[in-house]
Design an enzyme around this catalytic site. Structure first.
Site: not given
Length: 521
Positions: A307, A480-483, A478, A293, A310-311
């Site tokens: 922006h 990762r809010v910063e990311s 779990g 992302s 892909y996932r």
């Protein structure tokens, strides 16, 4: 002593407690010990008035001031009678202006309010208890069959409850056990691809920064932040760039994670995936997910934000982790300009149309329309940008494949879909870098910068309120809010009923397109 003020004919009362009376003691010092109020010591209170008990509860409304009380013989025993307006004035109480006969309001004591005696209360309680015993008696109750059925149902419900508790205990034990993801070949191939794509994109942006950096200024590079989730739940790498000549802030994240989806996330996905229909309500679901992302915010208001995402997602049978029950791909790329350059929009869309057409002629128009719908901001009634391509929950059974001649009879394989995703991912740099090169150094004013900040505010609103990916990430244990919040710009602006865009301005031209998307090709 407490005085109850009858406020209406149904005996709604206000109780003047001892604490209230004590606080008003200076105004009531001359209340006589015989429970009546004398008129002579207090000019603010009425004189007592003898009134027959039969008239005591007759209360009617009056909007006029109470007439003066006639003199009475102080030696004659009387009931407590006070003018309501004078009590209010003395005690600082606001009550309805209800005056009884001769303008006097009466405050009867508790025993005069129709309270039943203790004998009557016990009689009522006894009759009530006896009636209950009669009704529930199996030999007399007219509802004995219903009682029997209810008891039987209760036994069945108890058995169901025991079974459910056992199931919950099994789930709890399973979720505490170590969780290892079975690595499918599709999953491993997608992981390898997104890591290589992250490297190529960060290198492309760094090369542009080095090319345009002023002489003597060290070009900025991406900061690499590798991280691991708690409880061996996967890992990832966040690459962030800030304060560049071209880029104000940007990030390219790769996540390779696994764990158990919380029940509310499973409930959200169940509607879009047939394989999840049989997952029990309230049960978590083992999953593995990998994705890339990125969001890039340029310094210059003439250069657009872009922006890409892909996932790939796999979910597994809770009782057999080697058995995937639902897998799918998702992603896309879209352009968000602050000022509209038609040639930029056409270049961006043409690049992705060419990529889609390699796999089927129906993909681009479908994904372009899907993108316009997804990046719509409902509370603003406008698009976030000028679109691009977008898809979600894409698997071999998706109806979109059948619209291309290539897959009219037989749908694509998972390998075909992965190849399609790779083609789109490889199109990012050719679609975006040429636009940056043309716009990063255009002249601009403070008004242009102000409009950029307002448009960034819209970007933030969509990401935090509407974006499914952001909401899914924040609700995942779990996370990762910063990311996850890396996508937000460094600065944004909200103005109360802003005067921008002005009529017939370049800003208004952009807004017309955002409110009504157009076909660029």
């Amino acid at each position: 002593m407490s005085i109850r003020i009858a406020r209406s004919s149904c005996f709604a009362r206000r109780v003047l407690t001892p604490s209230v009376l004590r606080s008003s003691l200076p105004s009531l010092r001359n209340i006589s010990q015989s429970s009546r109020i004398s008129a002579s010591p207090l000019s603010s209170l009425s004189s007592t008035l003898r009134t027959p008990p039969s008239q005591e509860r007759r209360i009617h409304n009056s909007t006029s001031s109470p007439p003066p009380s006639p003199p009475v013989d102080p030696s004659t025993p009387t009931r407590t009678a006070i003018h309501a307006a004078q009590v209010e004035e003395a005690l600082g109480i606001k009550t309805p202006t209800n005056y009884g006969p001769k303008g006097v309001q009466y405050y009867p004591q508790a025993h005069e309010m129709g309270k039943p005696s203790w004998r009557m209360r016990y009689l009522i309680y006894g009759l009530f208890a006896g009636g209950i015993l009669f009704i529930i008696s199996p030999s007399h109750s007219p509802f004995k069959d219903h009682v029997a059925i209810s008891m039987h149902s209760g036994i069945e419900e108890s058995a169901d409850l025991v079974a459910w508790e056992k199931r919950r205990a099994t789930i709890a034990e399973r979720e505490k056990a170590p969780f290892e993801v079975p690595s499918s070949s599709m999953y491993n191939e997608m992981v390898d691809y997104i890591r290589s794509l992250q490297l190529s994109i960060t290198q492309g942006i760094e090369e542009l920064e080095a090319e345009v950096a002023p002489r003597g200024v060290t070009p900025v590079k991406f900061l690499q932040d590798s991280w691991e989730r708690a409880n061996n739940g996967g890992s990832g790498t966040s690459c962030v760039i800030q304060g560049g000549t071209v880029m104000e802030k940007g990030g390219v994240n790769v996540s390779v994670v696994h764990g158990r989806l919380p029940p509310r996330a499973v409930a959200q996905m169940r509607a879009d995936h047939a394989g999840l229909e049989h997952v029990e309500a309230g049960e978590s679901l083992p999953y593995a997910a990998c994705g890339i992302s990125l969001v890039l915010h340029a310094n210059n208001p003439m250069a657009p934000t872009c922006h890409m995402n892909y996932r790939y997602f796999e979910t597994y049978d809770p009782d057999d982790l080697t058995k995937p029950i639902a897998t799918w791909f998702g992603g896309g790329s879209d352009l968000t300009p602050n000022y509209l350059f038609d040639e930029d929009a056409k270049h961006f869309h043409q690049t992705y149309k060419d990529a889609c057409d390699q796999h089927g002629e129906a993909y681009y128009p479908e994904l372009k329309e899907w993108c316009d719908k997804y990046f719509y901001i409902p509370h603003r009634e406008e698009e976030r940008g000028i679109g691009g391509v977008f898809f979600d929950d894409l698997d071999p059974n998706s109806a979109i494949h059948r619209k291309s001649e290539k897959f009219k009879d037989v749908g694509p394989s998972p390998a075909d879909i992965l190849a399609f995703v790779k083609t789109l991912g490889d199109s990012f740099l050719p679609a975006y870098l040429p636009i940056l090169r043309k716009r990063y150094n255009l002249p601009y004013t403070e008004e242009h910068k102000r409009w950029q900040q307002i448009r960034r505010g819209r970007y933030v609103e969509f990401n935090l309120v509407n974006d499914r990916g952001t909401k899914f990430g924040l609700m995942t244990p779990g996370a990762r809010v910063e990311s996850i919040l890396m996508t937000l710009p460094t600065t944004a602006r909200w103005e109360y009923y802003s005067d921008m865009p002005a009529k017939d301005s370049e800003e208004e031209r952009l807004m017309k397109v955002l409110r009504k998307p157009i076909a660029w090709l």
